[in-house]
Design a protein around this motif. Structure first.
Motif, PDB file in Angstrom:
ATOM      1  N   SER A  30     -31.101  -7.121  36.488  1.00 20.11           N
ATOM      2  CA  SER A  30     -32.132  -6.497  35.668  1.00 20.11           C
ATOM      3  C   SER A  30     -31.738  -6.549  34.200  1.00 20.11           C
ATOM      4  CB  SER A  30     -32.352  -5.038  36.088  1.00 20.11           C
ATOM      5  OG  SER A  30     -31.149  -4.313  35.960  1.00 20.11           O
ATOM      6  N   PRO A  33     -32.540  -1.981  29.316  1.00 22.74           N
ATOM      7  CA  PRO A  33     -33.635  -1.502  28.462  1.00 22.74           C
ATOM      8  C   PRO A  33     -33.172  -1.280  27.021  1.00 22.74           C
ATOM      9  CG  PRO A  33     -33.367  -0.137  30.441  1.00 22.74           C
ATOM     10  CD  PRO A  33     -32.168  -1.020  30.355  1.00 22.74           C
ATOM     11  N   TYR A  35     -33.500   1.279  23.871  1.00 25.20           N
ATOM     12  CA  TYR A  35     -33.803   2.693  23.671  1.00 25.20           C
ATOM     13  C   TYR A  35     -34.057   2.975  22.198  1.00 25.20           C
ATOM     14  CZ  TYR A  35     -32.378   3.649  28.473  1.00 25.20           C
ATOM     15  OH  TYR A  35     -32.293   3.658  29.836  1.00 25.20           O
ATOM     16  N   ARG A  66     -44.002  10.415  28.671  1.00 22.75           N
ATOM     17  CA  ARG A  66     -43.169   9.549  29.504  1.00 22.75           C
ATOM     18  C   ARG A  66     -42.034   9.015  28.658  1.00 22.75           C
ATOM     19  NH1 ARG A  66     -46.040   6.429  32.437  1.00 22.75           N
ATOM     20  NH2 ARG A  66     -48.072   7.394  32.097  1.00 22.75           N
ATOM     21  N   ALA A  68     -40.916   5.663  28.934  1.00 19.38           N
ATOM     22  CA  ALA A  68     -41.285   4.304  28.535  1.00 19.38           C
ATOM     23  C   ALA A  68     -42.330   4.343  27.429  1.00 19.38           C
ATOM     24  CB  ALA A  68     -41.835   3.538  29.741  1.00 19.38           C
ATOM     25  N   MET A  70     -45.572   3.342  25.516  1.00 18.85           N
ATOM     26  CA  MET A  70     -46.864   2.886  26.013  1.00 18.85           C
ATOM     27  C   MET A  70     -47.688   2.341  24.849  1.00 18.85           C
ATOM     28  SD  MET A  70     -49.720   4.924  28.293  1.00 18.85           S
ATOM     29  CE  MET A  70     -50.047   6.186  27.055  1.00 18.85           C
ATOM     30  N   ILE A  80     -47.348  -0.132  30.018  1.00 18.21           N
ATOM     31  CA  ILE A  80     -46.122   0.659  30.039  1.00 18.21           C
ATOM     32  C   ILE A  80     -44.944  -0.298  29.861  1.00 18.21           C
ATOM     33  CG2 ILE A  80     -44.768   2.368  31.290  1.00 18.21           C
ATOM     34  CD1 ILE A  80     -47.640   3.227  30.590  1.00 18.21           C
ATOM     35  N   ASN A  82     -41.493  -0.721  30.317  1.00 21.74           N
ATOM     36  CA  ASN A  82     -40.334  -0.120  30.976  1.00 21.74           C
ATOM     37  C   ASN A  82     -39.004  -0.572  30.398  1.00 21.74           C
ATOM     38  OD1 ASN A  82     -41.654   1.527  32.961  1.00 21.74           O
ATOM     39  ND2 ASN A  82     -42.250  -0.355  34.017  1.00 21.74           N
ATOM     40  N   ASN A  83     -38.998  -1.688  29.694  1.00 27.21           N
ATOM     41  CA  ASN A  83     -37.759  -2.159  29.066  1.00 27.21           C
ATOM     42  C   ASN A  83     -37.617  -1.688  27.615  1.00 27.21           C
ATOM     43  OD1 ASN A  83     -36.634  -3.526  31.271  1.00 27.21           O
ATOM     44  ND2 ASN A  83     -37.879  -5.339  30.881  1.00 27.21           N
ATOM     45  N   ASP A  84     -38.604  -0.927  27.125  1.00 25.20           N
ATOM     46  CA  ASP A  84     -38.543  -0.333  25.787  1.00 25.20           C
ATOM     47  C   ASP A  84     -38.860   1.145  25.936  1.00 25.20           C
ATOM     48  OD1 ASP A  84     -38.189  -2.687  23.838  1.00 25.20           O
ATOM     49  OD2 ASP A  84     -39.839  -3.354  25.113  1.00 25.20           O
ATOM     50  N   ARG A  85     -37.859   1.980  25.728  1.00 23.81           N
ATOM     51  CA  ARG A  85     -37.985   3.389  26.082  1.00 23.81           C
ATOM     52  C   ARG A  85     -37.544   4.300  24.941  1.00 23.81           C
ATOM     53  NH1 ARG A  85     -34.814   3.117  31.945  1.00 23.81           N
ATOM     54  NH2 ARG A  85     -35.949   1.302  32.805  1.00 23.81           N
ATOM     55  N   SER A  89     -38.059  11.987  27.142  1.00 25.01           N
ATOM     56  CA  SER A  89     -39.518  11.973  27.244  1.00 25.01           C
ATOM     57  C   SER A  89     -40.120  12.172  25.852  1.00 25.01           C
ATOM     58  CB  SER A  89     -39.997  13.084  28.182  1.00 25.01           C
ATOM     59  OG  SER A  89     -39.706  14.359  27.632  1.00 25.01           O
TER      60      SER A  89
END
Length: 225
Positions: A30, A33, A35, A66, A68, A70, A80, A82-85, A89
């Protein structure tokens, strides 16, 4: 001959097993991500006068709250990433960043997180985000924007006074604006635009506290009542 055949079959089995193992390994690998945080840079306080604030957890629609990041389109499609968060939250990011920014701008301490007591007026701050959306436009001229709709309430908590007179009143404010995403329209650009939008909100809330402190209740960047 039998040994040679056995050796060939064993070699084929090892080859197939190796390919299968590599395939499984490739499937399970994988991407790490990325952050991001909205936290502002904190500088040393200079003013000797220390205010006390109490920034409550922010209200945020469930669809936005969330980890992730959006990105939405004008047609209502949401992606969404998911690899950029965010590092936490979005509601926590907004709260912590507002708290840090207000402490910096007001030369204040947030007793919600510190638990300190105060003999001075405490400014309780409740913030409600109706929108904090990253919207990608189909028009190249308009580009991507962070659309913000936010309201806040400043409730001064007066210390115990002999004459029992409250000096300040509760103030409600709201503001709506769009923050343009500059440069390459990439994720870091969207994060920077989100930071700029949050700085505008923090500055308006800070101005509200200062207005309440002076008894004027007027903020140029927001509608207050």
């Amino acid at each position: 001959m039998k040994n040679k055949t056995h050796t060939v079959q064993l070699s084929k089995w090892m080859f197939v097993s190796s390919v299968f193992f590599l395939g499984i390994t490739g499937c399970t690998t994988s991407v790490s991500p990325n952050y991001y945080t909205l936290a502002p840079r904190v500088l040393p306080m200079q003013d000797a006068k220390l205010r006390v604030i109490e920034v409550l957890p922010v209200n945020l629609p469930d669809r936005l709250n969330r980890v992730a990041i959006m990105v939405n389109t004008e047609q209502g499609k949401s992606t969404i990433l998911n690899n950029d968060r965010w590092t936490s939250s979005l509601a926590v990011e907004l709260h912590d960043s507002l708290s840090s920014g207000l402490q910096q701008q007001l030369n204040a301490v947030d007793r919600y997180s510190s638990g300190i007591s105060s003999t001075n007026t405490v400014y309780r701050i409740a913030v409600d985000f109706s929108r904090f959306d990253i919207i990608q436009s189909s028009s190249p001229q308009q580009g991507t924007q962070v659309e913000v709709e936010v309201s806040w309430v400043i409730k001064p908590l007066e210390p115990i006074q002999i004459n029992k007179q409250a000096v300040h009143r509760i103030v409600n404010c709201r503001m709506t604006f769009n923050q343009t995403v500059a440069n390459k329209d990439m994720i870091p650009d969207m994060v920077n635009a989100s930071k700029q939008a949050l700085y505008r909100i923090t500055s308006s809330i800070s101005d509200t506290v200062l207005s309440v402190e002076k008894g004027s209740y007027q903020v140029n960047t927001a509608v207050c009542s």
